[in-house]
Scaffold this active site. Structure first.
Site, PDB file in Angstrom:
ATOM      1  N   PRO A 186       0.875  -1.091  -0.298  1.00 30.14           N
ATOM      2  CG  PRO A 186       0.274  -1.172   1.942  1.00 30.14           C
ATOM      3  CD  PRO A 186       1.429  -1.606   1.174  1.00 30.14           C
ATOM      4  CD  GLU A 187       3.101   3.332  -4.073  1.00 29.87           C
ATOM      5  OE1 GLU A 187       2.855   4.451  -4.656  1.00 29.87           O
ATOM      6  OE2 GLU A 187       3.112   2.129  -5.607  1.00 29.87           O
TER       7      GLU A 187
END
Length: 272
Positions: free
Chosen positions: A2-3
DNA sequence: CTCCTATCCTGCGAGC
DNA sequence: TGCTCGCAGGATAGGA
């Protein structure tokens, strides 16, 4: 995994399914650590305290319980999901907490790059003092960021992924943002004009915002806390598209490892 | 100080 | 089919 957009989505739907005022009844651990040992005694301090808010800082999820805050980082493959009493443990479920009214919250993380921390809320600012600019904050000072970048010798792609300078941009969005600006990811920061930096920051904000609107990007296994996939991956111009035709000019997308991370760009559209 | 590399860990697909 | 290899969305310690 996840960013910034994915972490933002996880925070938003955790907030929906775990309302303000909710309390943790108990913890269970299925192993003693993730990346770091679980701070068990501190986690016990959260029991009975009312939730004030769930928010994001950089790629961290913060569960604010007043005096103490639970910090969760998803690493590459971490995910929270909600279960009901009597739930069945899945592979790589590492810990869970049971709430009074909102069910059981389970943290699953195959690669175990994620971690859980509990700190006193008053120490949050110091804990995150090394973090860079929050790109979606209303008061983000991009002019100052440009001045920092102009002094760097590193490639622009490495720099926008450096969390000490700018938070939230990871390996996928770095390539996507630079495509949208037309900048070669290998270009040295000090060789880029201030006017181009203004474009970089604008595309950074636009791309991250659009990705949030699309529920983030799901490459393999990212799911938000409700188990839903994102859809922004269908709007990728370059990430994961090596050898495929550029969506604008049909030139073949190329790839190169930069600082250990796969980097994608269009040699024709990204000549700046 | 700045920049890069290796490292933590498991899973998956490619290639033989 | 089954093995090995390389690679995967992050962060950080340590070396050059």
């Amino acid at each position: 995994m996840p960013e910034l957009p994915e972490v933002e989505i996880v925070c938003r739907n955790l907030s929906e399914i775990m309302p303000v005022g909710e309390r943790i009844e108990s913890w269970r651990y299925f192993r003693k650590d993730l990346r770091y040992p679980f701070p068990k005694s501190k986690m016990q301090r959260l029991i009975g305290a009312g939730l004030r808010a769930i928010r994001r800082r950089a790629k961290y999820i913060l569960f604010d319980f007043g005096e103490y805050t639970l910090i969760s980082h998803l690493g590459m493959t971490g995910a929270w999901r909600r279960e009901q009493k009597g739930w069945i443990r899945q592979k790589h479920d590492h810990l869970c907490f049971e709430t009074v009214n909102s069910g059981v919250f389970v943290f699953q993380d195959p690669r175990r790059f994620g971690f859980i921390e509990v700190i006193r809320s008053k120490d949050l600012a110091e804990r995150f003092s090394g973090l860079g600019l929050e790109p979606l904050a209303g008061d983000a000072d991009f002019a100052n960021l440009t001045q920092s970048f102009l002094r760097l010798n590193s490639p622009i792609k490495s720099a926008i992924m450096n969390q000490k300078l700018l938070v939230g941009v990871g390996n996928i969005y770095a390539s996507e943002i630079l495509y949208r600006v037309g900048l070669n990811p290998l270009k040295k920061c000090s060789d880029i004009e201030p006017a181009q930096y203004r474009q970089v920051w604008r595309e950074c904000v636009k791309t991250l915002t659009k990705a949030i609107q699309r529920g983030g990007s799901t490459i393999e296994n990212y799911r938000n806390a409700k188990g839903e996939a994102g859809s922004f991956q269908s709007e990728f111009f370059v990430y994961g598209r090596e050898g495929e035709a550029c969506r604008k000019c049909h030139t073949e997308i190329v790839s190169q490892v930069l600082s250990g991370r796969s980097t994608f760009w269009c040699p024709s559209c990204q000549k700046k």
